[in-house]
Design a protein around this motif. Structure first.
Motif, mmCIF file in Angstrom:
data_model
loop_
_atom_site.group_PDB
_atom_site.id
_atom_site.type_symbol
_atom_site.label_atom_id
_atom_site.label_comp_id
_atom_site.label_asym_id
_atom_site.label_seq_id
_atom_site.Cartn_x
_atom_site.Cartn_y
_atom_site.Cartn_z
ATOM 1 N N ASP A 98 2.035 -4.596 -9.984
ATOM 2 C CA ASP A 98 0.743 -4.997 -10.539
ATOM 3 C C ASP A 98 0.954 -5.880 -11.766
ATOM 4 O O ASP A 98 1.089 -5.372 -12.883
ATOM 5 C CB ASP A 98 -0.064 -3.743 -10.912
ATOM 6 C CG ASP A 98 -1.402 -4.088 -11.533
ATOM 7 O OD1 ASP A 98 -1.876 -5.234 -11.341
ATOM 8 O OD2 ASP A 98 -1.974 -3.223 -12.222
ATOM 9 N N PHE A 103 -1.716 3.587 -4.339
ATOM 10 C CA PHE A 103 -1.881 2.259 -4.923
ATOM 11 C C PHE A 103 -2.093 1.289 -3.777
ATOM 12 O O PHE A 103 -1.212 1.073 -2.948
ATOM 13 C CB PHE A 103 -0.646 1.861 -5.735
ATOM 14 C CG PHE A 103 -0.817 0.556 -6.455
ATOM 15 C CD1 PHE A 103 -1.546 0.496 -7.627
ATOM 16 C CD2 PHE A 103 -0.258 -0.607 -5.958
ATOM 17 C CE1 PHE A 103 -1.718 -0.712 -8.297
ATOM 18 C CE2 PHE A 103 -0.417 -1.809 -6.613
ATOM 19 C CZ PHE A 103 -1.152 -1.861 -7.790
ATOM 20 N N ARG A 104 -3.279 0.690 -3.739
ATOM 21 C CA ARG A 104 -3.652 -0.169 -2.621
ATOM 22 C C ARG A 104 -4.454 -1.354 -3.117
ATOM 23 O O ARG A 104 -5.478 -1.182 -3.784
ATOM 24 C CB ARG A 104 -4.471 0.633 -1.610
ATOM 25 C CG ARG A 104 -4.816 -0.123 -0.354
ATOM 26 C CD ARG A 104 -5.704 0.700 0.545
ATOM 27 N NE ARG A 104 -5.882 0.056 1.824
ATOM 28 C CZ ARG A 104 -6.948 0.210 2.591
ATOM 29 N NH1 ARG A 104 -7.939 0.995 2.214
ATOM 30 N NH2 ARG A 104 -7.043 -0.412 3.757
ATOM 31 N N GLN A 105 -3.961 -2.559 -2.826
ATOM 32 C CA GLN A 105 -4.654 -3.791 -3.170
ATOM 33 C C GLN A 105 -5.054 -3.818 -4.646
ATOM 34 O O GLN A 105 -6.180 -4.155 -5.002
ATOM 35 C CB GLN A 105 -5.888 -3.963 -2.273
ATOM 36 C CG GLN A 105 -5.534 -4.109 -0.800
ATOM 37 C CD GLN A 105 -6.750 -4.195 0.102
ATOM 38 O OE1 GLN A 105 -7.886 -3.961 -0.337
ATOM 39 N NE2 GLN A 105 -6.537 -4.526 1.359
ATOM 40 N N GLY A 106 -4.111 -3.417 -5.496
ATOM 41 C CA GLY A 106 -4.349 -3.433 -6.929
ATOM 42 C C GLY A 106 -5.174 -2.286 -7.463
ATOM 43 O O GLY A 106 -5.440 -2.223 -8.666
ATOM 44 N N ASN A 107 -5.573 -1.375 -6.586
ATOM 45 C CA ASN A 107 -6.419 -0.258 -6.995
ATOM 46 C C ASN A 107 -5.604 1.024 -7.007
ATOM 47 O O ASN A 107 -4.971 1.381 -6.013
ATOM 48 C CB ASN A 107 -7.600 -0.120 -6.026
ATOM 49 C CG ASN A 107 -8.507 1.031 -6.395
ATOM 50 O OD1 ASN A 107 -8.795 1.252 -7.574
ATOM 51 N ND2 ASN A 107 -8.950 1.781 -5.402
ATOM 52 N N LEU A 108 -5.609 1.735 -8.133
ATOM 53 C CA LEU A 108 -4.868 2.980 -8.270
ATOM 54 C C LEU A 108 -5.823 4.167 -8.202
ATOM 55 O O LEU A 108 -6.812 4.225 -8.935
ATOM 56 C CB LEU A 108 -4.124 3.012 -9.610
ATOM 57 C CG LEU A 108 -3.289 4.262 -9.861
ATOM 58 C CD1 LEU A 108 -1.995 4.221 -9.056
ATOM 59 C CD2 LEU A 108 -2.981 4.418 -11.353
ATOM 60 N N ARG A 109 -5.506 5.101 -7.324
ATOM 61 C CA ARG A 109 -6.219 6.383 -7.276
ATOM 62 C C ARG A 109 -5.207 7.462 -7.621
ATOM 63 O O ARG A 109 -4.222 7.655 -6.916
ATOM 64 C CB ARG A 109 -6.780 6.655 -5.878
ATOM 65 C CG ARG A 109 -7.724 5.590 -5.336
ATOM 66 C CD ARG A 109 -8.079 5.946 -3.898
ATOM 67 N NE ARG A 109 -8.803 4.882 -3.229
ATOM 68 C CZ ARG A 109 -9.030 4.851 -1.916
ATOM 69 N NH1 ARG A 109 -8.581 5.834 -1.141
ATOM 70 N NH2 ARG A 109 -9.685 3.847 -1.383
ATOM 71 N N ASP A 124 0.877 -1.173 0.000
ATOM 72 C CA ASP A 124 0.000 0.000 0.000
ATOM 73 C C ASP A 124 0.911 1.219 0.000
ATOM 74 O O ASP A 124 1.616 1.484 0.976
ATOM 75 C CB ASP A 124 -0.890 -0.027 1.247
ATOM 76 C CG ASP A 124 -1.944 1.077 1.245
ATOM 77 O OD1 ASP A 124 -1.793 2.058 0.489
ATOM 78 O OD2 ASP A 124 -2.907 0.966 2.026
#
Length: 277
Positions: free
Chosen positions: A180, A22-28, A2
């Motif tokens: 990723d 970038f957290r648990q495969g999710n990019l913001r 994370d």
């Protein structure tokens, strides 16, 4: 991992700060003002990040003394290829130190202090917050012959030229795929054209380097450290310049993958293909 990256902007009203998590495969990824409420829209406040990297001076206390990490990159070939602004200079330099100090204070609420894969020199003992210098992070990896072809660039355009060298040479791939394997993050690096968001993405890679234990840190405890790619990724010219100029700054420390390299010890050199020289 994370991870958080913040390209520090000065404005409380204009969205000039690139921010990424970038957290648990999710990019913001997006742009924010310098206010925490604006950055929190992207970063969130749910759970602690493992490591955060900010593109601004990170100091143990706010002072206006010269920094060894900045001075090093004004020497020799570094001066033209990845020179930083000097943050002890009144005006935008000192303003950047103030913004870095404020941003670090903001991030205390969402960044952990737990152990990473390897030790690293900590400026803030209680949190895993480090300083990114995107121009040098990219610049020390770019081969010498690319600089021979570099056009005359207007002030502030060097970073985007360096970013394009990485993109065109597919240098983002190894780090992005490690984070990723789906390739979605790599496409983000390849497709991003916004200057501030690009800077935030390089801060993200800086945080990844520290979190994975594969990094180079240059600086000292009083002046802070630049965190850069692992030395084995550097172009030969950049290692040669580090070896040549390190003795000019007796206080300078060099860390590599969790260990400090004594000033009396030569830096390792690596067998690169000719294209990486």
């Amino acid at each position: 991992m994370d991870l958080v990256g913040v390209d520090v902007g000065f404005s409380a009203t204009r969205r000039s700060s690139g921010v990424v998590r970038f957290r648990q495969g999710n990019l913001r990824l997006g742009r924010a003002t310098s206010a925490w409420t604006s950055r929190a829209e992207i970063l969130g406040s749910d759970g602690y990040a493992d490591v955060a990297a900010i593109d601004a001076p990170l100091l143990p206390d706010l002072h206006w003394k010269p920094r060894s990490c900045e001075r090093l990159f004004t020497f020799g070939a570094y001066q033209r290829r990845c020179k930083p602004g000097l943050s002890h200079i009144p005006g935008t330099g000192q303003q950047l130190r103030e913004e870095g100090h404020s941003t670090a204070d903001q991030l205390l609420r969402i960044v952990a202090g737990t152990a990473t894969a390897a030790e690293f020199p900590r400026v803030l003992p209680e949190r895993n917050i480090v300083e990114a210098f995107p121009n040098a992070f990219l610049g020390v990896v770019v081969p010498r012959d690319r600089y021979d072809e570099m056009p005359r660039l207007r002030r502030g355009k060097k970073f985007d030229w360096l970013y394009d060298q990485w993109r065109d040479s597919d240098l983002f791939r190894p780090m992005a795929i490690d984070l990723d394997p789906t390739g979605a993050l790599l496409r983000e690096f390849q497709d991003c054209t916004d200057h501030d968001e690009r800077a935030a993405l390089v801060c993200l890679l800086t945080a990844m380097a520290v979190g994975s234990g594969h990094y180079t840190a240059i600086g000292d405890q009083n002046g802070g450290y630049f965190f850069l790619p692992r030395l084995s990724d550097w172009a030969t010219w950049a290692i040669d310049q580090l070896e040549k100029h390190r003795s000019r700054l007796p206080e300078l420390e060099i860390w590599m993958d969790g260990e400090s390299i004594p000033g009396s010890q030569s830096l390792p050199h690596f067998a690169y293909p000719q294209a990486r020289r």
